[in-house]
Design a protein around this motif. Sequence first.
Motif, mmCIF file in Angstrom:
data_model
loop_
_atom_site.group_PDB
_atom_site.id
_atom_site.type_symbol
_atom_site.label_atom_id
_atom_site.label_comp_id
_atom_site.label_asym_id
_atom_site.label_seq_id
_atom_site.Cartn_x
_atom_site.Cartn_y
_atom_site.Cartn_z
ATOM 1 N N UNK A 76 5.773 -53.024 -2.396
ATOM 2 C CA UNK A 76 5.709 -51.604 -3.223
ATOM 3 C C UNK A 76 4.664 -50.861 -2.223
ATOM 4 N N UNK A 77 3.596 -51.438 -1.838
ATOM 5 C CA UNK A 77 2.768 -50.531 -0.644
ATOM 6 C C UNK A 77 3.012 -49.994 0.308
ATOM 7 N N UNK A 78 3.872 -50.422 1.362
ATOM 8 C CA UNK A 78 4.030 -50.556 2.541
ATOM 9 C C UNK A 78 5.657 -49.845 2.423
ATOM 10 N N UNK A 79 5.845 -49.176 1.278
ATOM 11 C CA UNK A 79 7.078 -48.714 1.101
ATOM 12 C C UNK A 79 7.269 -46.869 0.435
ATOM 13 N N UNK A 80 7.016 -45.973 0.930
ATOM 14 C CA UNK A 80 6.622 -44.263 0.768
ATOM 15 C C UNK A 80 7.837 -43.732 0.792
ATOM 16 N N UNK A 81 8.038 -42.978 -0.029
ATOM 17 C CA UNK A 81 8.906 -42.556 -0.060
ATOM 18 C C UNK A 81 8.801 -41.377 1.012
ATOM 19 N N UNK A 82 8.998 -41.170 2.141
ATOM 20 C CA UNK A 82 9.615 -39.718 2.770
ATOM 21 C C UNK A 82 8.894 -40.356 3.996
ATOM 22 N N UNK A 83 8.130 -41.867 3.916
ATOM 23 C CA UNK A 83 7.405 -42.622 4.885
ATOM 24 C C UNK A 83 8.585 -42.974 5.982
ATOM 25 N N UNK A 84 8.154 -42.729 7.478
ATOM 26 C CA UNK A 84 9.694 -43.912 8.102
ATOM 27 C C UNK A 84 8.759 -44.699 8.845
ATOM 28 N N UNK A 85 9.941 -46.081 8.422
ATOM 29 C CA UNK A 85 9.616 -47.299 9.689
ATOM 30 C C UNK A 85 10.136 -47.970 10.184
ATOM 31 N N UNK A 86 9.432 -49.018 10.486
ATOM 32 C CA UNK A 86 10.298 -50.198 11.602
ATOM 33 C C UNK A 86 11.019 -51.326 10.517
ATOM 34 N N UNK A 87 12.315 -51.523 10.271
ATOM 35 C CA UNK A 87 12.722 -52.715 9.309
ATOM 36 C C UNK A 87 13.500 -53.946 10.433
ATOM 37 N N UNK A 88 12.311 -54.939 10.504
ATOM 38 C CA UNK A 88 13.312 -55.753 11.020
ATOM 39 C C UNK A 88 12.847 -57.861 10.197
ATOM 40 N N UNK A 89 13.883 -58.254 10.154
ATOM 41 C CA UNK A 89 14.154 -59.783 9.635
ATOM 42 C C UNK A 89 14.542 -58.829 8.037
ATOM 43 N N UNK A 90 15.843 -58.453 7.635
ATOM 44 C CA UNK A 90 16.551 -58.732 6.216
ATOM 45 C C UNK A 90 17.625 -58.816 6.921
ATOM 46 N N UNK A 91 18.585 -58.806 5.388
ATOM 47 C CA UNK A 91 19.653 -59.436 5.018
ATOM 48 C C UNK A 91 20.656 -58.181 4.845
ATOM 49 N N UNK A 92 22.233 -58.575 5.247
ATOM 50 C CA UNK A 92 23.266 -57.153 5.182
ATOM 51 C C UNK A 92 24.393 -58.117 4.159
ATOM 52 N N UNK A 93 24.332 -57.814 3.025
ATOM 53 C CA UNK A 93 25.810 -58.110 2.388
ATOM 54 C C UNK A 93 26.753 -57.661 1.440
ATOM 55 N N UNK A 94 28.208 -57.415 1.104
ATOM 56 C CA UNK A 94 28.325 -56.601 0.715
ATOM 57 C C UNK A 94 28.701 -56.782 -0.794
ATOM 58 N N UNK A 95 27.823 -57.870 -1.214
ATOM 59 C CA UNK A 95 27.786 -57.165 -3.453
ATOM 60 C C UNK A 95 27.243 -55.602 -3.625
ATOM 61 N N UNK A 96 28.016 -55.300 -4.364
ATOM 62 C CA UNK A 96 27.747 -54.367 -4.641
ATOM 63 C C UNK A 96 26.642 -53.763 -5.548
ATOM 64 N N UNK A 97 25.454 -53.451 -5.230
ATOM 65 C CA UNK A 97 24.278 -53.358 -6.763
ATOM 66 C C UNK A 97 25.008 -52.502 -8.194
#
Length: 458
Positions: free
Chosen positions: A38-59
Amino acid sequence: MQDVYGKPGIKNMELVIMDEQSSKMQATVRMALVNGFKQKLQEGSAVTLSRYSLGEIQPKYRMVNRPLRLSFLSNTIIEPCGDFTGSVFGFDFRPFNTITGLQQEEDGQFDVIGHVVASEDLDNYDKNGRSGKKKPLTLADKAGNELRCTLWGDYAQQFSDFVDKCANRGKILLIMQFCMMKIWDGRMGVQNGYNGTKLFLFNGNESIPKEEFMDVELYRLSYFSAQDEAKSENTASRISTQSKHSTRDEFLNKLHVKNIVELLDVDQGKASVIVGTIIAIHEEEGWWYLGCRKCNKKVIKESQFVDLEGDSKPKFGYQGTPDQWKCTKCDKIVTGIKTEFRLQIRVQDESGTISLSLFNDDVQALVGRSAYQLCDKYGCKLLKLVILLEKKGFDDLDESVLLDWLNVNVGDHDESQKVLNGVKNKILKAETLINQLRAMGHEITDDYLVDLNFFSED
């Protein structure tokens, strides 16, 4: 970015992320990982992401209508990005005519921009024991299309605060990012969706110098350059700055409590509170009517409209047919009509009885259903049942019998239980208000005779 709460606490965190081409995707941080990221994710900030997963499950709370969603993993790496060149907001405005023409709500959220051409009072409402704020608006686009927009909660208050400070209420430009569709009375509109919606408000008379709003500034210039001052003043007169009191505030603090017999001495047009019991419904006078969407007054077939002062025969509308609907107040042919409540009841307290008319909002608050729904599904049965339960309470009634009756006349078990629970909440709220009035020194008795014959034993 918004937290999604379950009963114990935060269930997960939903985000919308955007790349430099303004393509958006929904992302999810599961409950076990929220505190770590949560502390690394602030609205309006620009970040690079790595090591994540993609899925087709709808939230469950879908904010972007896309087939894939990104999920954070325990080893996902988040690093600051100092050379992001994309848009700050990535607005993607949806044309009004692609919304108003729909008959069913679509999933996903989107952006709209429009001129606020009308607004109703800020409604501080009480519903099922919960208080809240509601602000209905009407937006217009450059093509003249109008769209109904409802702001709830903090968004309603944000708009009202802006209007209070705005020097030109006739030129308010509104942007709602991540809004959602909502159909009401057969018309499609928009409203804020959960807490992820962003509301931007601008004075159309003032330039918007910030670079991130460059496309908004171009819209403002093209829209208001063609609008004359007379039209702006007319719009300003339709922007309400008033606020409706909550039911509790009106009953306890704003209005005087009277007995029915004392109403004879109350000046016409002055509001009062009476505490009584509904002892009869006058069904023979009808309990609903077809109303004009603009003013809510009754509409009738043009063939039935009689001008007592006119000498000529009635002239039918442009289609030359007597089957068009005409509003009795606007005196015009209407293209949209809706089903409205108008219920004639008899009310009794310890001093006497009185006949009252309950109109649409009052009856809908009582039964939790629109007039259209009752006409289409239940008829007057549900009205009578709710009023009977509110008079007698639940102490002397077998809920299993009521649920059996509701299952037959209302729908499935879950829907029937909702009806029963809604009535319980209304009874509790009424009892609370009455007890508070008594505590303030008002003499309110309930030991008078109540005639239940209007509701048959079966």
